[in-house]
Design an enzyme around this catalytic site. Sequence first.
Site, short mmCIF file in Angstrom:
data_model
loop_
_atom_site.label_atom_id
_atom_site.label_comp_id
_atom_site.label_asym_id
_atom_site.label_seq_id
_atom_site.Cartn_x
_atom_site.Cartn_y
_atom_site.Cartn_z
N GLU A 57 68.14 -2.81 140.90
CA GLU A 57 69.42 -3.62 140.39
C GLU A 57 69.47 -4.66 141.77
OE1 GLU A 57 70.55 -0.68 144.14
OE2 GLU A 57 70.22 0.96 143.62
N GLU B 253 65.65 4.62 145.91
CA GLU B 253 65.54 3.50 147.58
C GLU B 253 64.57 4.19 147.72
OE1 GLU B 253 68.84 1.62 148.56
OE2 GLU B 253 68.51 -0.12 147.11
#
Length: 430
Positions: free
Chosen positions: A333, A213
């Site tokens: 995810e 991320e």
Amino acid sequence: MSRSNGMLYPVIGFASCVILMYMSLGNFSIPASKQPEMSFVTVSETQFMLDGKTFYPNGWNSWWLMDQAVEDESRYRVRNIFQIGVKMGLSVCRTWAFNDGAYNALQISPGKFDERVFKALDHVIVEARRNGVRLILTLVDNLQAFGGKTQYVKWAWEEGVGVSASNDSFFYDPTIRTYFKQYVKAVLTRKNSFTGVEYRNDPTIFAWELMNEPRCMTDPSGDTLQDWIEEMASYIKAIDKNHLLTMGMEGFYGPTTPEKLNVNPEEWAGNLGTDYIRNFKTPNMDFASFHVYPDHWFKDQSVEDQLAFVRKWVSSHIDDGEKILKKPVLISEFGMSNLNKFYTQTNREQNYKIIFDLMHRSARKKKSGAGAFIWQFLVKGMEAYGDDFGFIPTENPSLYKLIAKHSCKLAVVQQNEVLLKQISKGICQS
């Protein structure tokens, strides 16, 4: 005769103790020839390929594997989660291959490693292969947990060589770039203490993930992050030509695709220094990945609106892989928080089913959508490691069955009879 047996038993006992001692110290080797056969996963246009056939890397996240493999009393959890995943027909696990300067740190300081923790990562790789599971190994985190980019910046600042105390200097400070390259080289060239195989030569590893991320909010143009991605991707490929490479992007569209900014959850998502299409057009990025967390990205949307966003978000990124990037796409995810005011088990399952159905449809049509990874699986006794997304599959029968049925559908698409047989008995027929 009785006298010779009397001498034999102590010898056997002593030899057994020696073997056990070596195993406990992490020096007990497993020849590569004794491990289950595995081949490297490759990419052909928008498809993952394995042994000449299309491969759909259906999987899950358990970030904690290396951490739990350090101590004798918790190491069994690594095997347990692999066994549970395999019973549901899952084939790839995404996990952290980093822990910088924290408890049970792999990297104690720049370029210095705790061999005990490295052996724990060795164990994770061996255990994965033993169970027929491949690994996506993430190399650093944008977030501060387990060090992340903050720890690298702190190290440089403490040594008086950092150009800025900003976390984003991780991406542009030349000293910190050198720190990270040293770390990457140490991991890629690590010789597994159990097998003697360097990580870069081990097909158990499905792919390297540069960062989890990433965000570079001090440069919303995206230039700083893009430059870092290009340099680090080239560096990794110069060391390791066997493995695939990706980034753990959230998937937000950026300045180079203004026509797609309205697909982002809200305006803020286009100003984080990330640029999904540009980032994954990088030649050394072998496949694209993105995340799905509408209940964190929106403030007060209804469940119905959140699920509508999931459909649009996933469909848009599959379309990107097919028409623009010409690469496979993974959801690395996804989940639903149990702290969400709209949370119910039914809503979580509905969210999962939407994502699974979109991936199954893509697979049937041989499009770029290749797999989806749940965040996250735990095993019993891990309450302290949980979060508002995690769950224990064996204690959630309806989720367990939903996941296994999706695996069955993908196995049918792949015409994988072995996978169909190994999934929990009866689920594929029910």
